[in-house]
Motif scaffolding. Structure first.
Motif, PDB file in Angstrom:
ATOM      1  N   MET A 114       0.830  -1.204   0.000  1.00  0.00           N
ATOM      2  CA  MET A 114       0.000   0.000   0.000  1.00  0.00           C
ATOM      3  C   MET A 114       0.868   1.260   0.000  1.00  0.00           C
ATOM      4  O   MET A 114       0.661   2.171  -0.802  1.00  0.00           O
ATOM      5  N   PHE A 115       1.843   1.305   0.881  1.00  0.00           N
ATOM      6  CA  PHE A 115       2.723   2.471   0.969  1.00  0.00           C
ATOM      7  C   PHE A 115       3.573   2.605  -0.290  1.00  0.00           C
ATOM      8  O   PHE A 115       3.887   3.711  -0.733  1.00  0.00           O
ATOM      9  N   GLY A 116       3.926   1.466  -0.874  1.00  0.00           N
ATOM     10  CA  GLY A 116       4.712   1.474  -2.099  1.00  0.00           C
ATOM     11  C   GLY A 116       3.969   2.096  -3.265  1.00  0.00           C
ATOM     12  O   GLY A 116       4.585   2.693  -4.156  1.00  0.00           O
ATOM     13  N   VAL A 117       2.640   1.962  -3.272  1.00  0.00           N
ATOM     14  CA  VAL A 117       1.828   2.601  -4.315  1.00  0.00           C
ATOM     15  C   VAL A 117       2.029   4.110  -4.258  1.00  0.00           C
ATOM     16  O   VAL A 117       2.192   4.773  -5.283  1.00  0.00           O
ATOM     17  N   LEU A 118       2.051   4.652  -3.068  1.00  0.00           N
ATOM     18  CA  LEU A 118       2.229   6.091  -2.888  1.00  0.00           C
ATOM     19  C   LEU A 118       3.618   6.548  -3.292  1.00  0.00           C
ATOM     20  O   LEU A 118       3.778   7.568  -3.970  1.00  0.00           O
ATOM     21  N   MET A 119       4.631   5.799  -2.912  1.00  0.00           N
ATOM     22  CA  MET A 119       6.000   6.263  -3.053  1.00  0.00           C
ATOM     23  C   MET A 119       6.709   5.752  -4.310  1.00  0.00           C
ATOM     24  O   MET A 119       7.888   6.041  -4.514  1.00  0.00           O
ATOM     25  N   ARG A 126       4.635   1.186  -9.361  1.00  0.00           N
ATOM     26  CA  ARG A 126       3.351   1.387  -8.675  1.00  0.00           C
ATOM     27  C   ARG A 126       2.421   0.200  -8.933  1.00  0.00           C
ATOM     28  O   ARG A 126       1.739  -0.279  -8.010  1.00  0.00           O
ATOM     29  N   ALA A 127       2.377  -0.275 -10.151  1.00  0.00           N
ATOM     30  CA  ALA A 127       1.527  -1.414 -10.484  1.00  0.00           C
ATOM     31  C   ALA A 127       1.968  -2.664  -9.727  1.00  0.00           C
ATOM     32  O   ALA A 127       1.135  -3.445  -9.238  1.00  0.00           O
ATOM     33  N   LYS A 129       3.556  -2.785  -6.833  1.00  0.00           N
ATOM     34  CA  LYS A 129       3.211  -2.619  -5.423  1.00  0.00           C
ATOM     35  C   LYS A 129       1.707  -2.776  -5.202  1.00  0.00           C
ATOM     36  O   LYS A 129       1.272  -3.344  -4.193  1.00  0.00           O
ATOM     37  N   ALA A 130       0.916  -2.282  -6.134  1.00  0.00           N
ATOM     38  CA  ALA A 130      -0.533  -2.450  -6.041  1.00  0.00           C
ATOM     39  C   ALA A 130      -0.893  -3.929  -6.064  1.00  0.00           C
ATOM     40  O   ALA A 130      -1.761  -4.382  -5.302  1.00  0.00           O
ATOM     41  N   ASN A 131      -0.232  -4.691  -6.926  1.00  0.00           N
ATOM     42  CA  ASN A 131      -0.496  -6.126  -7.011  1.00  0.00           C
ATOM     43  C   ASN A 131      -0.127  -6.833  -5.706  1.00  0.00           C
ATOM     44  O   ASN A 131      -0.822  -7.768  -5.279  1.00  0.00           O
ATOM     45  N   GLU A 132       0.963  -6.394  -5.078  1.00  0.00           N
ATOM     46  CA  GLU A 132       1.347  -6.955  -3.779  1.00  0.00           C
ATOM     47  C   GLU A 132       0.244  -6.722  -2.742  1.00  0.00           C
ATOM     48  O   GLU A 132      -0.139  -7.632  -2.001  1.00  0.00           O
ATOM     49  N   ALA A 133      -0.241  -5.489  -2.694  1.00  0.00           N
ATOM     50  CA  ALA A 133      -1.273  -5.150  -1.724  1.00  0.00           C
ATOM     51  C   ALA A 133      -2.572  -5.883  -2.025  1.00  0.00           C
ATOM     52  O   ALA A 133      -3.260  -6.363  -1.108  1.00  0.00           O
ATOM     53  N   LEU A 134      -2.918  -6.002  -3.289  1.00  0.00           N
ATOM     54  CA  LEU A 134      -4.153  -6.689  -3.674  1.00  0.00           C
ATOM     55  C   LEU A 134      -4.089  -8.173  -3.333  1.00  0.00           C
ATOM     56  O   LEU A 134      -5.086  -8.768  -2.910  1.00  0.00           O
ATOM     57  N   ALA A 135      -2.920  -8.775  -3.518  1.00  0.00           N
ATOM     58  CA  ALA A 135      -2.747 -10.183  -3.152  1.00  0.00           C
ATOM     59  C   ALA A 135      -2.924 -10.375  -1.649  1.00  0.00           C
ATOM     60  O   ALA A 135      -3.542 -11.350  -1.194  1.00  0.00           O
ATOM     61  N   ALA A 136      -2.392  -9.434  -0.879  1.00  0.00           N
ATOM     62  CA  ALA A 136      -2.551  -9.497   0.569  1.00  0.00           C
ATOM     63  C   ALA A 136      -4.016  -9.328   0.966  1.00  0.00           C
ATOM     64  O   ALA A 136      -4.508 -10.020   1.873  1.00  0.00           O
ATOM     65  N   MET A 137      -4.717  -8.438   0.290  1.00  0.00           N
ATOM     66  CA  MET A 137      -6.136  -8.235   0.589  1.00  0.00           C
ATOM     67  C   MET A 137      -6.948  -9.487   0.282  1.00  0.00           C
ATOM     68  O   MET A 137      -7.903  -9.821   0.998  1.00  0.00           O
ATOM     69  N   ASN A 170      -6.024   1.470   8.337  1.00  0.00           N
ATOM     70  CA  ASN A 170      -5.511   1.855   7.013  1.00  0.00           C
ATOM     71  C   ASN A 170      -6.605   2.288   6.043  1.00  0.00           C
ATOM     72  O   ASN A 170      -6.294   2.673   4.905  1.00  0.00           O
ATOM     73  N   LEU A 171      -7.860   2.251   6.442  1.00  0.00           N
ATOM     74  CA  LEU A 171      -8.952   2.455   5.492  1.00  0.00           C
ATOM     75  C   LEU A 171      -8.917   3.823   4.821  1.00  0.00           C
ATOM     76  O   LEU A 171      -9.240   3.953   3.633  1.00  0.00           O
ATOM     77  N   HIS A 172      -8.544   4.860   5.551  1.00  0.00           N
ATOM     78  CA  HIS A 172      -8.492   6.197   4.941  1.00  0.00           C
ATOM     79  C   HIS A 172      -7.400   6.273   3.876  1.00  0.00           C
ATOM     80  O   HIS A 172      -7.518   7.032   2.908  1.00  0.00           O
ATOM     81  N   TRP A 173      -6.348   5.482   4.033  1.00  0.00           N
ATOM     82  CA  TRP A 173      -5.298   5.423   3.014  1.00  0.00           C
ATOM     83  C   TRP A 173      -5.776   4.682   1.774  1.00  0.00           C
ATOM     84  O   TRP A 173      -5.404   5.032   0.653  1.00  0.00           O
ATOM     85  N   PHE A 174      -6.614   3.675   1.950  1.00  0.00           N
ATOM     86  CA  PHE A 174      -7.189   2.981   0.789  1.00  0.00           C
ATOM     87  C   PHE A 174      -7.927   3.981  -0.099  1.00  0.00           C
ATOM     88  O   PHE A 174      -7.756   4.000  -1.323  1.00  0.00           O
ATOM     89  N   GLU A 175      -8.752   4.809   0.527  1.00  0.00           N
ATOM     90  CA  GLU A 175      -9.531   5.778  -0.237  1.00  0.00           C
ATOM     91  C   GLU A 175      -8.632   6.851  -0.827  1.00  0.00           C
ATOM     92  O   GLU A 175      -8.854   7.307  -1.959  1.00  0.00           O
ATOM     93  N   ALA A 176      -7.607   7.252  -0.097  1.00  0.00           N
ATOM     94  CA  ALA A 176      -6.671   8.270  -0.614  1.00  0.00           C
ATOM     95  C   ALA A 176      -5.965   7.765  -1.870  1.00  0.00           C
ATOM     96  O   ALA A 176      -5.830   8.502  -2.862  1.00  0.00           O
ATOM     97  N   LEU A 177      -5.529   6.515  -1.854  1.00  0.00           N
ATOM     98  CA  LEU A 177      -4.845   5.951  -3.015  1.00  0.00           C
ATOM     99  C   LEU A 177      -5.796   5.778  -4.195  1.00  0.00           C
ATOM    100  O   LEU A 177      -5.392   5.923  -5.353  1.00  0.00           O
ATOM    101  N   ARG A 178      -7.045   5.488  -3.900  1.00  0.00           N
ATOM    102  CA  ARG A 178      -8.036   5.399  -4.982  1.00  0.00           C
ATOM    103  C   ARG A 178      -8.216   6.752  -5.657  1.00  0.00           C
ATOM    104  O   ARG A 178      -8.259   6.845  -6.894  1.00  0.00           O
ATOM    105  N   ARG A 179      -8.279   7.800  -4.848  1.00  0.00           N
ATOM    106  CA  ARG A 179      -8.454   9.139  -5.400  1.00  0.00           C
ATOM    107  C   ARG A 179      -7.212   9.609  -6.161  1.00  0.00           C
ATOM    108  O   ARG A 179      -7.320  10.267  -7.195  1.00  0.00           O
ATOM    109  N   MET A 180      -6.052   9.274  -5.662  1.00  0.00           N
ATOM    110  CA  MET A 180      -4.814   9.778  -6.252  1.00  0.00           C
ATOM    111  C   MET A 180      -4.377   8.995  -7.490  1.00  0.00           C
ATOM    112  O   MET A 180      -3.904   9.580  -8.469  1.00  0.00           O
ATOM    113  N   PHE A 181      -4.548   7.672  -7.449  1.00  0.00           N
ATOM    114  CA  PHE A 181      -3.983   6.835  -8.507  1.00  0.00           C
ATOM    115  C   PHE A 181      -4.987   5.883  -9.158  1.00  0.00           C
ATOM    116  O   PHE A 181      -4.623   5.149 -10.075  1.00  0.00           O
ATOM    117  N   GLY A 182      -6.211   5.895  -8.665  1.00  0.00           N
ATOM    118  CA  GLY A 182      -7.203   4.973  -9.211  1.00  0.00           C
ATOM    119  C   GLY A 182      -6.983   3.533  -8.781  1.00  0.00           C
ATOM    120  O   GLY A 182      -7.528   2.610  -9.397  1.00  0.00           O
TER     121      GLY A 182
END
Length: 230
Positions: A114-119, A126-127, A129-137, A170-182
């Motif tokens: 999740m943090f890797g998506v941001l940084m 970014r893709a 890191k997103a896949n890492e987070a999605l696999a964890a979810m 972490n839920l507010h970060w989920f929404e922040a990343l959705r707004r920032m990067f889709g």
């Protein structure tokens, strides 16, 4: 022994998942505390002296004695204010071990992605890191089905527990990343159990007023990106 006149302070940052889980844990136990907002780029002497090893938030200061690291703090809160229901960790040793395992999984597997998506420096990174987070979810969706079997509202059963705090902070970060990067880390189509759980989490009394608005998180994220780039 804890008492009603205890002096309790929390040093944190309002958007920090690690500080949020501590504050919600105190709310679950109905413990009054003073919240002290820290500037991560200009750390206070109180923070540096309270956590001289890592120099990080959160820090719980209970009657002048600091406790560091969010997972340790949450367990401390559950033990010190054990008489205040509900318990955050299960009473059964095996259930308690399972809760610790999945909370650590959130921090070790989901959060870095999740943090890797941001940084991320590139879209490819970014893709990835997103896949890492999605696999964890996806794994956490399965874990919720097992832990909350029988229609329980939370990982911890009928009330917010140890794993709920780890993930829900972490839920507010989920929404922040959705707004920032889709990037949608919480998807009702892919993780329906967690999507429904998330709504219950943010509506819980202990979470109200602690989980920040995603807009505030976006602004902090932009400042963090700019500071890191500089």
């Amino acid at each position: 022994m804890a008492g009603k006149d205890d002096d309790v302070k929390v040093l944190g940052v309002v958007v920090s998942p690690f500080a949020i889980r501590v504050r919600i844990a105190l709310g679950i136990k109905s413990v009054s505390y003073e919240y002290v907002e820290e500037d991560l780029f200009n750390k206070s002497e109180l923070l540096l002296s309270s956590n001289p090893v890592h120099k990080k938030i959160p820090v719980l200061i209970h009657n002048g004695r600091p406790v560091c690291e969010s997972s340790v703090i949450v367990q401390y809160i559950d033990e010190v204010w054990a008489a205040a229901a509900p318990s955050i960790l299960p009473a059964d040793p095996h259930d308690r071990a399972v809760a610790r395992f999945w909370a650590a999984y959130v921090d070790d597997k989901m959060f870095p992605g999740m943090f890797g998506v941001l940084m991320a420096a590139t879209e490819e990174e970014r893709a990835a890191k997103a896949n890492e987070a999605l696999a964890a979810m996806a794994q956490l969706e399965k874990a919720f089905a097992e832990c909350a079997g029988g229609g329980k509202a939370f990982f911890g059963g009928d009330s917010i527990g140890y794993v709920d705090l780890a993930l829900g902070s972490n839920l507010h970060w989920f929404e922040a990343l959705r707004r920032m990067f889709g990037v949608a880390l919480l998807d009702a189509g892919k993780t329906p159990l967690l999507a429904a759980w998330a709504k219950r989490f943010v509506e819980a009394e202990a979470a109200k007023g602690v989980v920040p608005d995603a807009g505030e998180t976006v602004e902090f994220a932009k400042k963090l990106q700019a500071r890191t780039a500089a």
